[in-house]
Scaffold this active site. Sequence first.
Site, mmCIF file in Angstrom:
data_model
loop_
_atom_site.group_PDB
_atom_site.id
_atom_site.type_symbol
_atom_site.label_atom_id
_atom_site.label_comp_id
_atom_site.label_asym_id
_atom_site.label_seq_id
_atom_site.Cartn_x
_atom_site.Cartn_y
_atom_site.Cartn_z
ATOM 1 N N GLY A 294 0.825 -1.219 0.000
ATOM 2 C CA GLY A 294 0.000 0.000 0.000
ATOM 3 C C GLY A 294 0.850 1.257 0.000
ATOM 4 C CG ASP B 23 -1.061 -1.013 8.425
ATOM 5 O OD1 ASP B 23 -1.717 -0.028 8.036
ATOM 6 O OD2 ASP B 23 -1.285 -2.169 8.047
ATOM 7 C CE LYS C 136 -28.496 15.905 12.650
ATOM 8 N NZ LYS C 136 -29.338 16.719 11.824
ATOM 9 N NE ARG D 230 -3.389 2.913 0.956
ATOM 10 C CZ ARG D 230 -3.723 1.749 0.404
ATOM 11 N NH1 ARG D 230 -3.663 0.657 1.122
ATOM 12 N NH2 ARG D 230 -4.134 1.662 -0.838
#
Length: 710
Positions: A106, A228, A271, A571
Amino acid sequence: MTEIKHDTNDDVLKLPEVERVTSDYSRALKERLAFTPPVCDVFSSPYTSLKVDDNFVFRLHPETRKQLPDIISNAVERITGVDAPDPDVKQNYEKKRNIGIVFSGGPAPGGHNVIAGLFDAMKGVNPENRLYGFLLGPDGILDNNYIEIDAELVNSYRNLGGFSMIQTGRTKIDTPAKMKMARKTCTEMNLDALVIVGGDDSNTNAAFLAQELYKDGIQVLGVPKTIDGDIQVRDNNGEILCAMSFGFHTAARAFAHNIHNLCSDCSSDVKYWHVCKVMGRSASHLALEVALQVHPNIALIGEELADFVDEDRIRQAEKQGTIDYTAYGATLRHVSRLICDGIVRRAAAGKNFGVIVIPEGLLEFINEIQVFIIKLNTIIADYNSTHDTDFHSAFPVLDDKLDHLRAMARMSRENHIFSIWNTRDDDLFNVLPPFFQEGLLTERDSHGNFQFSQMETDKVIMGLVKDYLKILTERGVYKNGIKAEWYRRTMENGGLDPDRFGPALFRNYKKENDFLLVKESIVSIKTLKQKLGKAGVLDDPDTIPKPVENVYTASVPKFKTQNHFYGYDGRGNDPTWFDCTYTYNLGRTVFSLVANGATGQMAAIYNLEKQFTEWEPISIPIAPLMHLEERNGRLTMVLEKAYADTDSMAFKVFAAAREKWLAACSGPDCYRRPGPIRYAGLSEDARPMTLVLNDLGRQAAKNRYTGLAQ
Ligand code: FBP
């Protein structure tokens, strides 16, 4: 100002002002491209050398010795600056080199600066040096698909996020055939070195390729990348060599900034509960950093849940003289109860809104789900290795997959054979909602990893939360706290005495309470009437005065959620100062390793957790970092992932502050404003908060130790 005479849409784009205002080349982009990250001290010398540091020791896995014999004896090496090397060293350092670089896995912010650092260093030493970028990840190596990276290309990506310059992919070079193809490409290109910028799997690839290309004299080096944050390297004595992979800080800051905006939104609109799933396939490092950055009302950390022990269950089992093994490790039900507890307590303080952070990889820490993931990994991998078609093509829709599992379970029962999927598994699996079953059966990635990003973890958990909140509403436990002052005003405006109705309506009717809680037994207009009638405060036993009814209605909470996923956006974010600087120096480090003949090593920065002035580029051997892990249903050698440490200072601070951040009391919330990402300026973080806090923790422990010793 140019007069606008043009009337077709295409013509307006030709107006110089329009062109300037709407140019792709924005001011922000220009400024980013022009930024020059500072370099570590050693790089102010024209040459560098490597010095083995024996103080760092590793325990070697016997399997690594067998599989990586030529690089297993590598050691940690420190990089030092050299001003005047010996002539032969100088000649070797300056010799013309062809270097290939590939992004793998990634994207992570800072990748382009690894290229920029490497490019600047290699061209500075010898302008004849050539840098080649393999396109679309490791496939580029297999397919001999690459471009030459020149100054113009590098300059157009400096300090920018993403991996778009050469793109990336997740192919693993893990079979003899692929190794052969990679070797062919590298030798044909006459490469001196190949740099693999990637995560745990890609650095594993780097080590195996280093072994494969060892005899060809082609060096292979890794660079620790992944948002990560699970590539962290310590030696056997716990000494930190690489505190964090690059890209983590930017992704966490990007998520934190956006999540802070949701904190602003929910405390304005009062809310919604904003449910934020935060990327990180396994470890919860990103969720922890985001929590420290933003102070959300509720944040879950997977590693903590894995350590959970249900004392009640243990006690109950003890009474019956048994052991309840299911008491160890949190269940989905337990997680949903934790969240409900926070929601109910905030509502009681008049805050039926808030922000929840859920790590993407949470399910990996929930025993009952992890068992399914491991079993299904094995079933899918076994099927793929024994059939011509793969599991997902053979069973394209969920029903087909479920039929296949049912057949396995039936076979195990009828033939009394051991099967990885038995009727109990099948029964439990069939209780799960279809979207969840589908998620657990999704295709694994090319490394055999379960794809947590495809899983609607938040939806699974929040589904249980909603169900339980319904029960708590029916039991009268989940109630909006009524502001005491509003109650008095409402009653008095309606001509009623608040003190007459207060004790009958509320369980905590005392003057000093800011928020009043309607009694648990009042759960409908009918029970309201009964309670008030019993207390003798109704003039007409059939009529509830309007103001009282309004107060009751205001006490009934509506639970409304908005779900968000923070992952791909972070990312692709442009890197923070920390990541710009870290990666630029990693690029320079990697060239130093190439020029000094290293292979099977990973470039890193020692003291990354400290101020920039203390950063020291180093070289870490990859082979000793490997262990055996289940992949595609088989035990495979891979780089060991680092999980969030629940004994770390960062976690302890989070655990100590979470009650404050829940803010289940009157008064404002404690949300923290991390601010947008920058690459310069005083308001920019110098380091991730996790690193700062953990470093403080280690310093404090050291001081305590030396204090004790004195
Ligand atoms: P890397 O380990 O390759 O850096 O990727 C990490 C990650 O961003 C995870 O956080 C996420 O689970 C996964 O990639 C998503 O993968 P994909 O890009 O295949 O959807």
